[in-house]
Design an enzyme around this catalytic site. Structure first.
Site, short mmCIF file in Angstrom:
data_model
loop_
_atom_site.label_atom_id
_atom_site.label_comp_id
_atom_site.label_asym_id
_atom_site.label_seq_id
_atom_site.Cartn_x
_atom_site.Cartn_y
_atom_site.Cartn_z
N GLN A 131 0.84 -1.20 0.00
CA GLN A 131 0.00 0.00 0.00
C GLN A 131 0.88 1.25 0.00
O GLN A 131 1.75 1.39 0.86
CB GLN A 131 -0.87 -0.02 1.26
N GLY A 132 0.65 2.14 -0.96
CA GLY A 132 1.42 3.39 -1.02
C GLY A 132 0.55 4.58 -0.68
O GLY A 132 0.07 5.28 -1.58
N SER A 134 0.88 6.59 2.90
CA SER A 134 1.60 7.57 3.73
C SER A 134 2.83 8.11 3.01
O SER A 134 3.43 7.44 2.16
CB SER A 134 2.06 6.92 5.04
N GLU A 249 -10.87 -1.45 6.29
CA GLU A 249 -9.81 -1.83 7.21
C GLU A 249 -10.31 -1.86 8.65
O GLU A 249 -10.03 -2.78 9.40
CB GLU A 249 -8.65 -0.84 7.08
N GLU A 374 -5.42 9.40 18.12
CA GLU A 374 -5.88 10.80 18.11
C GLU A 374 -6.85 11.03 16.96
O GLU A 374 -7.83 11.78 17.10
CB GLU A 374 -4.68 11.76 18.00
#
Lengths: 394, 372
Positions: A131-132, A134, A249, A374
């Site tokens: 997965q690309g 971040s 997810e 957060e």
């Protein structure tokens, strides 16, 4: 212990799952019970072989359409399978990312050609995916993605950097969120591209995690190329495509994880008994609290599963479950090491971690990946409680 | 186990919620809790007559409606939301449950129909000066007199003890702990209302001096019955706590949307938003603990019930207290006033936290159930 009753109509299916697992989860596979996790590459080769064993048995893509090699089964069967799978302790599936995220994304938003080209190879464990999403400047704030792609004839040309790609060293393909409109900002002008890794313009380097493992990678695109039609969803609509997968997810991963935590908890009580920690009032209290948290995770997940099976939108607990589970699993890891005591200071040669050291260190990622705590709190506050949004970015 | 509420159960929730909106609004709660009576007799009769709430989970042969514990849990949750001031917990979760568990068919047939009909208010008198919810804590003495029994000693912290028509008293005789029924008008019984920190729930001190009593079940075998009834009561109290916590959190969240400081609604600041998110996370987890208990009761699995009851009491007690305190914090200074309802919930949280024994006591019950 109370279990979800699945009803007579799936009993045959449940038997089929149990029988197959009993016959195939043997030898080397059985020796790796409970091994691996979403960001844990332990025993990679064995687990990959196990995924192929599952594939040969027809146990991957249970809910995926038949025309692409799936089984076309319903949510009920998927849940029964996951439940039995987790109960058996079978290794965490090495290709979990493609099975849980990319596959459903392609099925929901991919073109017919993309589905035919990629899905059978995911199910056959022939092509591995990373997965690309971040980037160094885009973590929790994913919308600030800067990796660029420009059309050059019938190909996209990519430049930029991705980071925290799990199992990137093994990936044949990446699904990459990048900016295809150079004048755009934030959520607009992004596209989801499928990019082969076997080309000079793609360089993948391992990042050693604090657990001493190399699951994470950083990916550099220098005039990397991919075909113009390998966009999932519409050009410029990459944010929508990406958000679809993140929703998947959050829903998919909690049931197996919670059963793994129950096994960890049993082992922790066993250790506590051996070490006499049960008679220490402080340890005793902490152990009981840890036990309660795992039981609560179980009931919370069963509530969500029951609502899904009834075709209802799950309640607030489906959104709070990740924050609760990750926080409490970490707490359990700290407790385990306190009870292990002095011996927990020592590792084997080559930074070899014991099961408790490993679990605690890896658990530190659980409050970061899949939406940091957060971010989870913002989602709970804004989407569930309806509180006003944070101030706009400067 | 289906781990969710059915449409019929959700329908019951709506009916109870709208009844309580009409009869247990904040003004009603304040009027009743600050008054001398402790509850509204007319509302109590309508709860029984119109809705059948007192006998909801009592089998039909004893005058009830024969529904299950999930239904009863829904009712307790709604009563918690509305902070209903009434001897419902004492009559239904304690007294009726003890009678049902006692195995004394005759007593159940005699006494339960009145509770179900709303004509008898009942309670369980277990705790004494020690405040212990254990067998050891029972010292009030029972003596055989001719073909009957008399009781002598003191019970205190008895929920609704001065309001009840029927007192189920746990006492110690020569061969151990037994359960007795005492009529509120019996001679030698002195009842004193205790002023409570949580004014929405009444308590009393009861003095017995040779008070005549009726033995329920067989002599010396009551403790397992009490223990089992307390498990049910603990789960129902947990449902009530969840309802109360949800209500006070909702009030805090609405306030955080409306209250403006530094030119913004305070709920847009992460300091407030994340506090609310954490409280909701705790609340949803408490909901799992309480609902898990209701489903365990429905399953009839005794080991599961012991575990689930202890867990529900620890977790829901502590969560309600945290949520109620958090709600005052979100409200700021206005939440510290007598006029604002936040303190009503906080005080209910503190009283229910120890009503059936402290969280430490329930942790030990959990440890015992798990064999630790």
């Amino acid at each position: 212990m109370m279990e979800l009753q699945f009803g007579a109509e799936v009993e045959d299916f449940r038997d089929e799952v149990r029988t197959w697992l009993a016959e195939h989860l043997v030898g080397e596979f059985a020796e790796h019970r409970g091994v691996g996790g979403p960001t844990d590459g332990e025993a990679w080769e064995v687990r990959l072989a196990w995924d192929r064993e599952l594939s040969a048995g027809g146990w991957l893509g249970l809910g995926w359409p038949r025309e692409y090699g799936g089984r076309g089964l319903g949510l009920l069967e998927e849940i029964v399978f996951e439940y039995e799978y987790a109960r058996s302790g079978a290794p965490y599936r090495a290709t979990g990312n493609a099975l849980d995220l990319l596959g459903p994304m392609l099925i929901a938003m991919g073109s017919e050609e993309q589905k035919q080209r990629f899905i059978p190879r995911i199910l056959a464990v022939e092509e591995l995916w990373g997965q690309g999403f971040s980037e160094p400047g885009a973590g929790s704030d994913l919308a600030s993605v800067r990796t660029r792609a420009e059309l050059d004839g019938d190909e996209w040309v990519l430049n930029g950097q991705k980071v925290w790609t799990t199992f990137g060293m093994q990936a044949d393909w990446l699904y990459v969120l990048c900016r295809t409109d150079p004048d755009s900002t934030r959520h607009k002008g992004l596209s989801m591209l499928l990019v082969p890794t076997d080309q000079p313009g793609v360089e993948i380097r391992p990042i050693r995690s604090l657990a001493g493992q190399d699951e994470f990678t950083e990916v550099f695109f220098t005039d990397a190329r991919t075909r113009a039609d390998l966009v999932v969803g519409d050009v410029g609509q990459g944010w929508r495509t990406a958000m679809g997968t993140l929703g998947i997810e959050r829903g998919a991963t909690l049931l197996p994880a919670q059963l793994a935590y129950e096994r960890e908890m049993d082992a922790l009580l066993e250790l506590a008994r051996e070490r006499g920690a049960l008679t220490d009032p402080m340890h005793r209290r902490s152990l009981l609290d840890a036990w309660m948290s795992v039981r609560i995770m179980r009931t919370t997940n069963l509530r969500t599963v029951a609502e899904l099976l009834q075709g209802r939108t799950p309640g607030a607990q489906a959104t709070t479950a990740k924050l609760y589970a990750s926080t409490n699993h970490q707490r359990m890891g700290h407790l385990a090491m306190q009870i292990e005591g002095a011996a927990g200071q020592i590792v084997a040669d080559g930074y070899g971690l014991d099961v408790r050291q490993r679990s605690l260190l890896i658990s530190l990622a659980e409050t970061i990946y899949g939406g940091a705590s957060e971010v989870q709190r913002n989602i709970i506050g804004e989407k569930v409680l309806g509180l006003p949004r944070d101030p706009k970015p400067l | 186990m289906d781990f969710s509420f059915s449409e019929e159960q959700e329908e019951l929730r709506k009916v109870v919620r709208s009844f309580l909106a009409a009869h247990s609004a904040e003004t009603d709660v304040r009027r009743i809790s600050e008054g001398a009576e402790g509850y509204d007799r007319q509302v109590w009769r309508r709860m029984a007559g119109e809705l059948g709430l007192q006998g909801l989970a009592v089998p039909e042969e004893y005058g009830g409606a024969g529904f299950g514990y999930p239904e009863l849990g829904v009712v307790f949750e709604e009563m918690g939301r509305a902070l209903l001031c009434a001897p419902y917990f004492s009559s239904v979760a304690l007294a009726a449950e003890v009678l049902l568990r006692s195995g004394d068919e005759l007593a159940a047939k005699d006494l339960l129909p009145g509770i179900c009909a709303g004509t008898t208010v009942a309670t369980l008198a277990l705790t004494e000066e020690s405040g212990l919810w254990t067998e050891d804590g029972v010292s009030l003495s029972a003596a055989r007199t001719g073909d009957g029994w008399t009781l002598s000693g003191v019970k205190t912290y008895v929920p609704d003890g001065h309001l009840a028509d029927l007192l189920l008293v746990v006492a110690r005789g020569q061969n151990g702990v037994s359960l007795f029924a005492v009529d509120a008008t019996a001679p030698g019984l002195t009842r004193t209302r205790l002023p409570t920190l949580d004014q929405t729930r009444e308590q009393a001190r009861l003095e017995f001096e040779g008070t005549p009593a009726r033995l329920i079940g067989s002599s010396g075998t009551a403790w397992p019955v009490i223990e089992r009834a307390l498990a049910t009561a603990g789960i129902l109290l947990a449902a009530e706590q969840v309802g109360s916590a949800a209500s006070t959190l909702a009030t805090a969240v609405e306030y955080a949307k409306a209250r403006v400081q530094y030119g913004r609604p305070i709920g847009s600041f992460q300091g407030i938003k994340h506090l609310c998110a954490d409280l909701l996370t705790e609340l949803e987890s408490a909901r799992s603990a309480a609902y898990g208990g209701l489903w365990a009761l429905q399953s009839g699995d005794e080991q599961e019930i012991r575990v689930a009851a202890a867990l529900a009491q620890v977790y829901c007690s502590e969560t309600f207290t945290r949520v109620a305190a958090g709600s005052i914090q979100v409200h700021g200074a206005i939440g510290f006033t007598w006029e604002h309802p936040a303190h009503l919930y906080f005080k209910r949280a503190k009283s229910t936290e120890v009503l059936l024994g402290s969280p430490a006591h329930h942790r030990e019950l959990l440890a015992a159930a798990l064999g630790l």
